[in-house]
Design an enzyme around this catalytic site. Structure first.
Site, PDB file in Angstrom:
ATOM      1  N   ASN A   7      -6.305 -14.330 -70.804  1.00 41.46           N
ATOM      2  CA  ASN A   7      -7.401 -13.581 -70.168  1.00 41.46           C
ATOM      3  C   ASN A   7      -8.418 -13.289 -71.267  1.00 41.46           C
ATOM      4  O   ASN A   7      -8.227 -12.382 -72.081  1.00 41.46           O
ATOM      5  CB  ASN A   7      -6.852 -12.291 -69.549  1.00 41.46           C
ATOM      6  CG  ASN A   7      -7.920 -11.522 -68.785  1.00 41.46           C
ATOM      7  OD1 ASN A   7      -9.098 -11.893 -68.816  1.00 41.46           O
ATOM      8  ND2 ASN A   7      -7.518 -10.461 -68.126  1.00 41.46           N
ATOM      9  N   ARG A  90      -7.381 -16.926 -66.671  1.00 42.62           N
ATOM     10  CA  ARG A  90      -7.990 -16.106 -65.621  1.00 42.62           C
ATOM     11  C   ARG A  90      -9.500 -16.341 -65.657  1.00 42.62           C
ATOM     12  O   ARG A  90     -10.127 -16.178 -66.714  1.00 42.62           O
ATOM     13  CB  ARG A  90      -7.707 -14.630 -65.878  1.00 42.62           C
ATOM     14  CG  ARG A  90      -8.437 -13.769 -64.880  1.00 42.62           C
ATOM     15  CD  ARG A  90      -8.457 -12.311 -65.265  1.00 42.62           C
ATOM     16  NE  ARG A  90      -9.186 -11.565 -64.266  1.00 42.62           N
ATOM     17  CZ  ARG A  90      -9.860 -10.456 -64.512  1.00 42.62           C
ATOM     18  NH1 ARG A  90      -9.903  -9.961 -65.732  1.00 42.62           N
ATOM     19  NH2 ARG A  90     -10.484  -9.837 -63.548  1.00 42.62           N
ATOM     20  N   HIS A 180     -10.367  -9.461 -58.435  1.00 42.39           N
ATOM     21  CA  HIS A 180      -8.983  -8.967 -58.567  1.00 42.39           C
ATOM     22  C   HIS A 180      -8.039  -9.693 -57.604  1.00 42.39           C
ATOM     23  O   HIS A 180      -7.002  -9.153 -57.209  1.00 42.39           O
ATOM     24  CB  HIS A 180      -8.877  -7.450 -58.250  1.00 42.39           C
ATOM     25  CG  HIS A 180      -9.532  -6.565 -59.253  1.00 42.39           C
ATOM     26  ND1 HIS A 180     -10.261  -5.466 -58.883  1.00 42.39           N
ATOM     27  CD2 HIS A 180      -9.549  -6.581 -60.602  1.00 42.39           C
ATOM     28  CE1 HIS A 180     -10.728  -4.847 -59.961  1.00 42.39           C
ATOM     29  NE2 HIS A 180     -10.303  -5.520 -61.019  1.00 42.39           N
ATOM     30  N   ARG A 241     -18.979   1.528 -63.757  1.00 35.91           N
ATOM     31  CA  ARG A 241     -19.823   0.869 -62.745  1.00 35.91           C
ATOM     32  C   ARG A 241     -20.031   1.796 -61.552  1.00 35.91           C
ATOM     33  O   ARG A 241     -19.117   2.551 -61.184  1.00 35.91           O
ATOM     34  CB  ARG A 241     -19.166  -0.419 -62.252  1.00 35.91           C
ATOM     35  CG  ARG A 241     -19.090  -1.482 -63.304  1.00 35.91           C
ATOM     36  CD  ARG A 241     -18.352  -2.713 -62.793  1.00 35.91           C
ATOM     37  NE  ARG A 241     -17.421  -3.204 -63.795  1.00 35.91           N
ATOM     38  CZ  ARG A 241     -16.340  -3.913 -63.544  1.00 35.91           C
ATOM     39  NH1 ARG A 241     -16.022  -4.241 -62.313  1.00 35.91           N
ATOM     40  NH2 ARG A 241     -15.556  -4.304 -64.526  1.00 35.91           N
ATOM     41  N   GLU A 386      -0.825  -9.772 -62.593  1.00 37.64           N
ATOM     42  CA  GLU A 386      -1.771 -10.871 -62.414  1.00 37.64           C
ATOM     43  C   GLU A 386      -1.359 -12.087 -63.240  1.00 37.64           C
ATOM     44  O   GLU A 386      -1.561 -13.227 -62.821  1.00 37.64           O
ATOM     45  CB  GLU A 386      -3.181 -10.413 -62.840  1.00 37.64           C
ATOM     46  CG  GLU A 386      -3.755  -9.371 -61.894  1.00 37.64           C
ATOM     47  CD  GLU A 386      -4.901  -8.569 -62.490  1.00 37.64           C
ATOM     48  OE1 GLU A 386      -4.628  -7.665 -63.307  1.00 37.64           O
ATOM     49  OE2 GLU A 386      -6.049  -8.829 -62.142  1.00 37.64           O
TER      50      GLU A 386
END
Ligand code: ADP
Length: 402
Positions: A7, A90, A180, A241, A386
């Site tokens: 990642n 990823r 996600h 965010r 993940e």
């Protein structure tokens, strides 16, 4: 078969080596401060750990350091890179081009590059990760791209089309993509398994709450809506965010403050959210600490996150005409029992009954059911994985090559 999962962020590179015979983690670690200094740390399944500063001017050098950590020194776990069958990356934005994981070819790399304008904070770093990996591990090592938005591919048009002139969808493929995906896929499958049901027979709302957060509604095994949009900026309040806001706020502030496009992106992506409201931090632990000390803006930030998540849950119950299970995951979802309790305390209209003892217990990587047996909806804490989803897809693609 051993699979390395990568990642790559703009200044970081997380890695995890998995043994796919039993899906166990052999070693994992992270290179940080790439391009601005350098640090690597890692741990093996035997508990051997290391942490040291080292100059990491770019992702390629970071890959060489990962290679060294895996194959040399007292924490080595393999004799040579030949033992690694493939590398899974990823990739945040696959746009409309990639609806499932693919073997990385020059053409795929080019297309991931073309999608940079839809994910300017993520895809350029992923590309550097792929290029660094090719240089350090050689061209012959198969690399697979696993896209964050692929799981959301089943979303119907009424959920993904934005109500702006349709020509912009046709011209630029502006639509809701969702992110996600690997996490929502993993926890929804695990939820169905824990309920002893087929995912196709249940309605699930998965809440991935981390620095970036998203909520997804899954019905008949398909994603029917998700909170993130064209980019991971949409949805509800996150660490830095803003999530969804009235678009006029943006044009108003551009006019008043004279912001450029870059400045606008920086304020909305990096200076808003929990940080912007509280003025304390983007980290939920700091917010909780400030709340304990009576900081009013931190308390407001915490109220906003609970309120907005509750609104999303309510809207997704309406979208699916019901819900059988709600799942909490991600750093906040897995660890903040207080937030979970706040969210669930106002969902009594759904017949939700929280098992407070279980809710307090399931933190720090421990997951399970946190609703009582009388609850009309099952609530679960499920630590996400993940990397495992990426490793499984990578393994399947490598097997299909042979
Ligand atoms: P990312 O989106 O970067 O993968 P994570 O999923 O690791 O992020 O989530 C990071 C968030 O999880 C941070 O806001 C952090 O404060 C929060 N978190 C981690 N541990 C705890 C805890 N014990 N209590 C509350 N929040 C926590």
């Amino acid at each position: 078969m051993k699979i390395l999962v990568i990642n790559a962020g703009s200044s970081s590179l997380k890695y995890q080596l998995l043994d796919m015979t039993d899906e166990s983690v052999i070693a994992k670690g992270i290179c940080e401060r790439i391009g601005i200094g350098g640090h690597i740390e890692g741990v093996t399944n035997e508990g051997c750990n290391f942490s040291y500063d080292i100059d990491l001017p770019n992702h390629t050098i970071a890959f060489f350091e990962v290679k060294k950590a895996l194959t040399q020194g007292e924490c080595k776990v393999i004799d040579s890179l030949d033992e690694i069958a493939a590398v899974g990356h990823r990739i945040v934005q696959g746009g409309a081009t990639f609806t499932h994981s693919v073997l990385i070819t020059e053409e795929v790399e080019k297309e991931i590059g073309e999608l940079c304008e839809l994910a300017p904070l993520h895809n350029p770093a992923h590309l550097q990760g792929i290029q660094g990996c090719t240089e350090a591990f050689g061209k012959d090592k198969p690399q697979v791209a696993v896209f964050d938005n692929a799981f959301h591919n089943t979303m119907p048009p009424e959920a993904y089309i934005f109500p702006i002139p349709y020509e912009y969808y046709e011209k630029y493929k502006i639509r809701r993509y969702g992110f996600h995906g690997s996490s929502h896929k993993f926890v929804s499958a695990s939820c169905a398994q824990q309920m002893g049901k087929d995912l196709k027979d249940i309605k699930v709302i998965t809440c991935h709450l981390g620095n970036g957060s998203s909520i997804t509604a899954i019905k008949d095994g398909k994603v029917i809506d998700t909170s993130m949009g064209l980019t991971p900026l949409d949805g509800f309040i996150m660490g830095t965010r803003c999530g969804a806001i009235d678009p006029s706020v943006v044009t108003f502030l551009q006019m008043k403050e004279g912001w450029s496009r870059e400045e606008t992106c920086t304020v909305l992506n990096k200076k808003s959210g929990l940080l912007g409201v509280s003025g304390v931090s983007s980290d939920m632990r700091d917010i909780n600490e400030a709340c304990k000390n009576g900081n009013e803006r931190a308390m407001l930030a915490r109220k906003i996150i609970a309120y907005q998540i509750r609104k999303y849950i309510g809207s997704y119950v309406a979208a699916m005409d019901g819900v059988d299970a709600i799942v909490f995951t991600g750093g906040i979802g897995e660890n903040s029992e207080k937030l979970r309790a706040d969210i669930c305390s106002n969902l009594s209209y759904l017949g939700i009954k929280l098992d407070e003892k279980a809710n307090d217990e399931f933190i720090r990587g421990k997951g399970g059911k946190i609703s009582t047996s009388e609850s009309m909806v099952d609530i679960y804490v499920i630590p996400t994985d993940e990397e495992l989803v990426i490793a499984r897809d990578t393994k399947d693609i490598v097997n299909s090559l042979n």
